[in-house]
Write a protein that holds these residues in place. Sequence first.
Motif, PDB file in Angstrom:
ATOM      1  N   GLN A 193       2.520   6.995  -5.287  1.00 33.63           N
ATOM      2  CA  GLN A 193       1.938   7.473  -6.538  1.00 33.63           C
ATOM      3  C   GLN A 193       0.677   8.303  -6.289  1.00 33.63           C
ATOM      4  N   GLY A 194       0.399   8.569  -5.015  1.00 33.07           N
ATOM      5  CA  GLY A 194      -0.794   9.332  -4.663  1.00 33.07           C
ATOM      6  C   GLY A 194      -2.069   8.525  -4.739  1.00 33.07           C
ATOM      7  N   ARG A 195      -1.960   7.187  -4.690  1.00 35.42           N
ATOM      8  CA  ARG A 195      -3.117   6.320  -4.858  1.00 35.42           C
ATOM      9  C   ARG A 195      -3.432   5.535  -3.590  1.00 35.42           C
ATOM     10  N   GLN A 196      -4.699   5.216  -3.415  1.00 33.59           N
ATOM     11  CA  GLN A 196      -5.163   4.459  -2.260  1.00 33.59           C
ATOM     12  C   GLN A 196      -6.072   3.331  -2.727  1.00 33.59           C
ATOM     13  N   LEU A 197      -5.844   2.147  -2.197  1.00 32.69           N
ATOM     14  CA  LEU A 197      -6.675   0.986  -2.519  1.00 32.69           C
ATOM     15  C   LEU A 197      -7.765   0.857  -1.464  1.00 32.69           C
ATOM     16  N   LYS A 198      -9.006   0.749  -1.923  1.00 33.69           N
ATOM     17  CA  LYS A 198     -10.130   0.515  -1.021  1.00 33.69           C
ATOM     18  C   LYS A 198     -10.745  -0.835  -1.354  1.00 33.69           C
ATOM     19  N   VAL A 199     -11.201  -1.533  -0.313  1.00 32.42           N
ATOM     20  CA  VAL A 199     -11.670  -2.904  -0.479  1.00 32.42           C
ATOM     21  C   VAL A 199     -12.920  -3.139   0.366  1.00 32.42           C
ATOM     22  N   GLY A 200     -13.880  -3.821  -0.229  1.00 36.76           N
ATOM     23  CA  GLY A 200     -15.023  -4.346   0.503  1.00 36.76           C
ATOM     24  C   GLY A 200     -14.977  -5.869   0.474  1.00 36.76           C
ATOM     25  N   LEU A 258       0.826  -1.204   0.000  1.00 37.88           N
ATOM     26  CA  LEU A 258       0.000   0.000   0.000  1.00 37.88           C
ATOM     27  C   LEU A 258       0.860   1.254   0.000  1.00 37.88           C
ATOM     28  N   ALA A 259       2.038   1.180   0.630  1.00 38.41           N
ATOM     29  CA  ALA A 259       2.956   2.322   0.639  1.00 38.41           C
ATOM     30  C   ALA A 259       3.451   2.632  -0.766  1.00 38.41           C
TER      31      ALA A 259
END
Length: 452
Positions: free
Chosen positions: A125-132, A119-120
């Motif tokens: 890259q200024g991106r975030q992973l979101k998960v359900g 995730l780091a």
Amino acid sequence: MTAQLPAAPRNAEELARAIARDGVEFLLVMFVNLHGRPCAKLAPVRTLDQLLSEGLGFAGNCAGGLGQSSGDPDLVAIPDVTSYVKVPLQPGLGIVQCDLYVEGEPWPYAPRWILRNQLAKLAEQGRQLKVGAEPEYFLVKRAADGSVTVADELDTAPSPGYDAGAATRNFDHLATVSRTLEELGWENYSNDHEDANGQFEHNFGYADALRTADRVIIFRHLAKMAAQQRGLIATFMPKPFAHLTGSGLHLHVSLWEGQTSLFDDPSDARGLNTSALGYSFIGGLLEHAPGLLALTCPTVNSYKRLNAGANTLSQSSWAPGYATYGGNNRTHLVRIPDTGRIEVRAVDSAANPYLAIAGIAAAGADGIARGVDPGDPLTGDLEAAGAAAGLRPLPTTLLHAVEELLGDGALREGLGKVAGGEYADYYASVKREEFGEFHREVTGWEIDRYLI
């Protein structure tokens, strides 16, 4: 209107106030090993200051799956204060998830660190992973002779999905779990009977990837507690019954830049409202699917669910057999159910969520970096027509998937390095031994078929 729940603690002072507010006397100081098994010590809250500053020591070899021998220094578990939850099913108890250190350094065998590191890379890259997550499990009971059966004796229909009678017969359990999730602020929005007899699913809101991984671990713990209070067993074994559909852990994944979903494109020429970047992420998943399965379907038993085909009571497995994608079609490895997100269906109920999500992130990021095009989406029932379409099947056993993982450079890099090598090699050695133990076992099927 739902009452606003307190925000998660952000620091030691807020954690102390939350513990006092909730009447918590003890904390389960928790982490998970390679197999996704939660390990913990019970710490009185009066030790909180010491716990946060010095951590709590564990013998890593005793926990297993963490790359330690009996002669190695202690694993030191340092709580992540933002992970705190109270346990509504056990007054006076709270849980904190921990990051593991050895001699002051992050321990690279710890699954939570592996996900953190992946995730780091996205964050750079200024991106975030979101998960359900959609966790499925069976409610079972064990008879005096040791056999295991579906807990609800009336749950015998050949296609019991969404059965109202089964839901109301199991109301006490389902309502207990639902109330618990609501009390935790996880936005529980449905609880249902799944496709197999005795099989259930609870849905809760999505969050950032690390938080969702923590919640999957805690959810399993809570579901088991709720079942035990009724004298039952909640099992997350992927396929406990040969004739029934197995249990999945379908993950809904989206990539964000600030408040913008990077998978969303209403002008998509393919008609799935998905961006070019989103398609490249999907392309990475499909390319790396054979090795990824070693992380997302991590047990010998997993492949009895994946390869069930239509050989179940309901005539469906709801599990992919091929590395394909499509729209709102549950026979694919990747489904695009709605704008801005994808559903990865090649994850089962036994998956270590930290490793599974880390693998998904690494595969998708590689697809983006190389601009992989997954081709046009497929339509139709792939469970019935996949072989006829000439598609390459996914690995048929854990051993096959592990061999694919070892040859996958992007996944190897995503899992990171450990002392003397790479985590992928350590993971593979553990899983090869697991497969070997299974393969050396003489089963009743063999006795029946070959004895005379």
